[in-house]
Design a protein around this motif. Structure first.
Motif, short mmCIF file in Angstrom:
data_model
loop_
_atom_site.label_atom_id
_atom_site.label_comp_id
_atom_site.label_asym_id
_atom_site.label_seq_id
_atom_site.Cartn_x
_atom_site.Cartn_y
_atom_site.Cartn_z
N THR A 75 0.81 -1.22 0.00
CA THR A 75 0.00 0.00 0.00
C THR A 75 0.85 1.26 0.00
N ALA A 76 2.12 1.12 0.40
CA ALA A 76 2.98 2.32 0.42
C ALA A 76 3.39 2.69 -0.99
N ASP A 77 3.75 3.96 -1.21
CA ASP A 77 4.18 4.41 -2.54
C ASP A 77 5.58 3.87 -2.83
N SER A 78 5.78 3.45 -4.07
CA SER A 78 7.04 2.79 -4.40
C SER A 78 8.25 3.74 -4.35
N GLU A 79 8.01 5.02 -4.61
CA GLU A 79 9.15 5.94 -4.62
C GLU A 79 9.30 6.66 -3.27
N THR A 80 8.19 7.12 -2.74
CA THR A 80 8.29 7.98 -1.54
C THR A 80 7.99 7.24 -0.25
N GLY A 81 7.30 6.12 -0.32
CA GLY A 81 6.91 5.42 0.89
C GLY A 81 8.10 4.79 1.60
N THR A 82 7.87 4.41 2.87
CA THR A 82 8.97 3.74 3.58
C THR A 82 9.10 2.32 3.07
N ARG A 83 10.38 1.96 2.84
CA ARG A 83 10.67 0.61 2.37
C ARG A 83 11.39 -0.13 3.49
N PRO A 84 11.06 -1.40 3.67
CA PRO A 84 11.75 -2.13 4.74
C PRO A 84 13.24 -2.22 4.44
N VAL B 210 20.44 -3.08 2.78
CA VAL B 210 19.73 -2.89 1.51
C VAL B 210 18.27 -2.57 1.77
N LYS B 211 17.69 -1.79 0.87
CA LYS B 211 16.27 -1.47 0.93
C LYS B 211 15.50 -2.49 0.11
N VAL B 212 14.44 -3.01 0.67
CA VAL B 212 13.61 -3.94 -0.12
C VAL B 212 12.71 -3.10 -1.03
N VAL B 213 13.05 -3.06 -2.33
CA VAL B 213 12.25 -2.22 -3.24
C VAL B 213 11.21 -3.02 -4.01
N ALA B 214 11.39 -4.33 -4.00
CA ALA B 214 10.45 -5.14 -4.77
C ALA B 214 10.27 -6.49 -4.11
N VAL B 215 9.02 -6.97 -4.15
CA VAL B 215 8.73 -8.35 -3.73
C VAL B 215 8.08 -9.04 -4.93
N TYR B 216 8.64 -10.15 -5.30
CA TYR B 216 8.06 -10.84 -6.47
C TYR B 216 7.39 -12.13 -6.05
N ASN B 217 6.38 -12.45 -6.83
CA ASN B 217 5.65 -13.70 -6.61
C ASN B 217 5.64 -14.44 -7.94
N THR B 218 6.70 -15.21 -8.17
CA THR B 218 6.80 -15.92 -9.45
C THR B 218 6.02 -17.22 -9.35
#
Ligand SMILES: Nc1ncnc2c1ncn2[C@@H]1O[C@H](COP(=O)(O)OP(=O)(O)OP(=O)(O)O)[C@@H](O)[C@H]1O
Ligand SMILES: [Mg+2]
Lengths: 225, 427
Positions: B172-181, B199-207
């Motif tokens: 739900t957070a914004d990808s650019e401005t939101g807090t990233r874990p 490292v900042k987690v910028v993406a979570v993938y579900n392959t």
């Protein structure tokens, strides 16, 4: 035409020996209308099977149209039956899934005949045995007498040297039986086909032009009338 | 005697015992339908597993140092490709999509939780030419694909869950401005020194590939290269071949391209790389058992049906033999009759199998509830879809007919062994 010389037939089952024929001599001319009669177990079927090349004798020789059938192989005998012999059975033995026409033409198909010749010959013989108009009926749609007529047509359609019939009337009432016998007589006269049939029915014996009596595997009487 | 006459007789006899014919052919049909269905299903699993392995795990094939391959269980960073860029140049000249990667093992920490993972340095510009992580369907909402030269990581959904990352907040957070874990990676460099990288987690993938979702993280290649002190070298180059081409041929071609380099290289296909080439073997064993089963069904059903027919018709057979019909013709009549039952069974079985398979292809079966994240070696989740396999359909069809023909010899021999006189006397 048929010469039977000192023919014996012994059945062996386990340690039991049954001498069904114990030395039969018989000469049958072309065109004869011959009945083999005798009590049950006297060897009538056994003798017909030997003449019909369905079985082999234990000793003695059988000549049909000059050929010693005892010397033939199983395949040669099958070919011989296909070409020269006709059979009529007590239980008619028609093929239930085939029509009257097809049951008769079956014999011709065995001889690789087809087309108009097959059709003409089949229709002609069906007419002769009195089944005109019934050629498309299946055996279950015919009476016993009519079924036996089909069987007779099947035996005669290929114009055989010899027709063998083992108790052809035993499964029919006496009136129908007599009709069948008269039909056979007519065909015998008309085509000069040799008929050999077995029976223990007095009426049937009366129609025969020659009566051979069997008793315990031996010919006890042989009379022409 | 003409064949046509025998065939028509056999055909008529086939419908003489309609019920028996129907029951026997249904038995054959069921066997064949099941075979087609199961085979389509297994082929589907296999195909999908293949696709998911290639698209998310290995590419079609990879080039690596031979010693690296031999000791791959330890991911030894000492045995690497030292001139990856010139190799990529060669591949590019040959129109082979390729990308370089650095695979190393690391421990990832999130708060108190830590997990051992395989971490891969990927080139954000070229990785997508081979792999499929940029796909919108693969990345969870509000994910952003990696960018070069930044301390960031992409991780699989299962790994994120296991680490205790709040995925609801993440998507739900914004990808650019939101807090990233933020997570910490601990690993050893090429020279063996311990290193930590935040490292900042910028993406979570579900392959669709469970292995990748569970134990893989990805960081930009240049970051990986510098923190691991790789000096421009990489552990592997992954390539993508067109699916219709023979992988082995392509591998030979690629190996030939680099035959003259002084490095000792090896090219491995996706099957070897994913390490489960013997799944196929189990599959074909299973199918063979199934084929045998169909044969047994056909054998028991048909021989039983025909034996009944033979004994009911024994006097009729005697009559036909007395009239001089050849034994071979009688055998042939039974053969056609049997083949007819086999043909009906095969046609119906083929039709039912095709319909079943159609539903398996279009809708599939969902076993997710039943299996959860059970690992059984295949790179797929619990929704099974089938593929079409014409070869199997033809095989099953022919098997139904051929076994019927072979089996017909048994009953007809029983009848022909008897003497003609015996047949005629039979009650
Ligand atoms: N296949 C066989 N095996 C053993 N014995 C047989 C066989 N066929 C016939 N027999 C015996 O041979 C004898 C003659 O039998 P056959 O069938 O020829 O008599 P039949 O005159 O035709 O009698 P029926 O009027 O009852 O038909 C009988 O004792 C019979 O039991
Ligand atoms: Mg008798």
């Amino acid at each position: 035409m048929i010469k039977i010389e000192k023919v014996t037939k012994t059945y062996i089952t386990g340690d039991q020996k049954v001498e069904a024929l114990r030395g039969v001599d018989l000469f049958i001319d072309k065109g004869e209308f011959l009945s083999i009669a005798g009590p049950s177990g006297s060897g009538k079927t056994t003798l017909l099977n030997l003449i019909g090349c369905l079985d082999k004798s234990t000793s003695g020789d059988i000549f049909i149209s000059g050929e010693n059938v005892g010397e033939k192989s199983k395949n040669e005998l099958a070919l011989f039956r296909r070409q020269k012999l006709g059979f009529v059975f007590q239980t008619f033995n028609l093929i239930p899934v085939l029509t009257a026409f097809e049951n008769v033409s079956f014999t011709l198909a065995l001889l690789s005949m087809n087309g108009s010749e097959l059709k003409d010959r089949t229709m002609k013989i069906l007419k002769e045995v009195g089944l005109e108009g019934m050629e498309h009926r299946f055996p279950r749609e015919l009476s016993g007498g009519q079924q036996q007529r089909v069987a007779i047509a099947r035996a005669l359609v290929k114009d055989p040297d010899l027709v063998l019939a083992d108790e052809p009337t035993a499964n029919l009432d006496s009136v129908t039986g007599e009709e069948i016998l008269k039909l056979m007589e007519n065909l015998n006269r008309k085509h000069q086909t040799t008929f050999v049939f077995s029976t223990h029915d007095k009426m049937v014996m009366d129609h025969a032009k020659r009566l051979v009596l069997l008793h315990d595997g031996l010919v006890t009487k042989d009379e022409r009338r | 005697m003409r064949k046509g006459f025998i065939i028509s007789l056999a055909f008529k006899n086939l419908f003489r015992y309609t019920r028996r014919t129907i029951i026997t052919s249904i038995a054959i049909a069921v066997g064949i339908a099941f075979f087609i269905w199961i085979d389509g299903w297994m082929k589907g699993i296999e195909k999908e597993s293949e696709r998911n392995t290639i698209q998310y795990e290995t590419g079609s094939a990879q080039i690596m140092d031979r010693t690296y391959w031999d000791e791959r269980d330890f991911l030894p960073l000492r045995f690497t490709l030292n001139h990856p860029d010139s190799m990529l140049e060669v591949l590019k000249e040959n129109n082979i999509p390729a990308t370089k990667r650095i695979t190393f093992s690391a421990e990832v920490y999130f708060g108190d939780v830590s997990k051992q993972i395989k971490c891969i340095g990927i080139n954000p510009e070229t990785d997508n030419a081979v792999f499929n992580f940029k796909d919108e369907k693969v990345l969870l909402p509000s994910s952003r694909y990696l960018r070069a030269n930044r301390d960031e990581i992409m991780i699989g959904r299962d790994l994120a869950e296991n680490l205790g990352i709040d995925l609801d907040a993440f998507i739900t957070a914004d990808s650019e401005t939101g807090t990233r874990p933020e997570a910490e990676l601990k690993f050893r460099t090429r020279l063996g020194a311990y290193q930590t990288l935040t490292v900042k987690v910028v993406a979570v993938y579900n392959t669709p590939n469970p292995v990748i979702n569970k134990a893989i993280g990805m960081i930009p290649l240049d970051i990986a290269s510098s923190v691991l002190e790789m000096n421009g070298s990489v552990t592997e180059i992954a390539m993508l071949f067109p699916p219709w081409e023979d992988v082995n041929e392509r591998i030979k071609g690629v190996a030939a391209l680099f035959a003259n380099t002084k490095d000792d290289l090896t090219v491995m296909d996706w099957k070897n790389l994913s390490g489960n080439p013997n799944i196929m073997e189990g599959k074909s064993k299973f199918l063979n058992i199934f084929l045998f089963l169909i044969f047994v069904i056909a054998a028991v059903g048909i021989s039983n049906t025909l034996l009944m027919a033979v004994f009911e018709r024994i006097r009729e057979i005697g009559m036909m033999r007395a009239l001089g019909m050849k034994d071979s013709s009688i055998r042939l009549a039974f053969l056609f009759e049997s083949a007819g039952i086999g043909l009906i069974g095969s046609v119906v079985g083929l039709a039912i199998g095709a319909v079943l398979n159609y539903f398996m292809v279009t809708y599939g079966l969902d076993f997710t509830e039943l299996m959860g994240s059970m690992d059984f070696g295949y790179r797929i989740y619990g929704v099974f879809r089938a593929t079409w396999n014409p070869q199997t359909m033809v095989t099953a069809f022919l098997l139904g007919i051929i076994s019927s023909i072979i089996i017909s010899f048994l009953p007809s021999s029983r009848a022909l062994k008897m003497e003609v006189t015996e047949c005629l006397r039979y009650q």
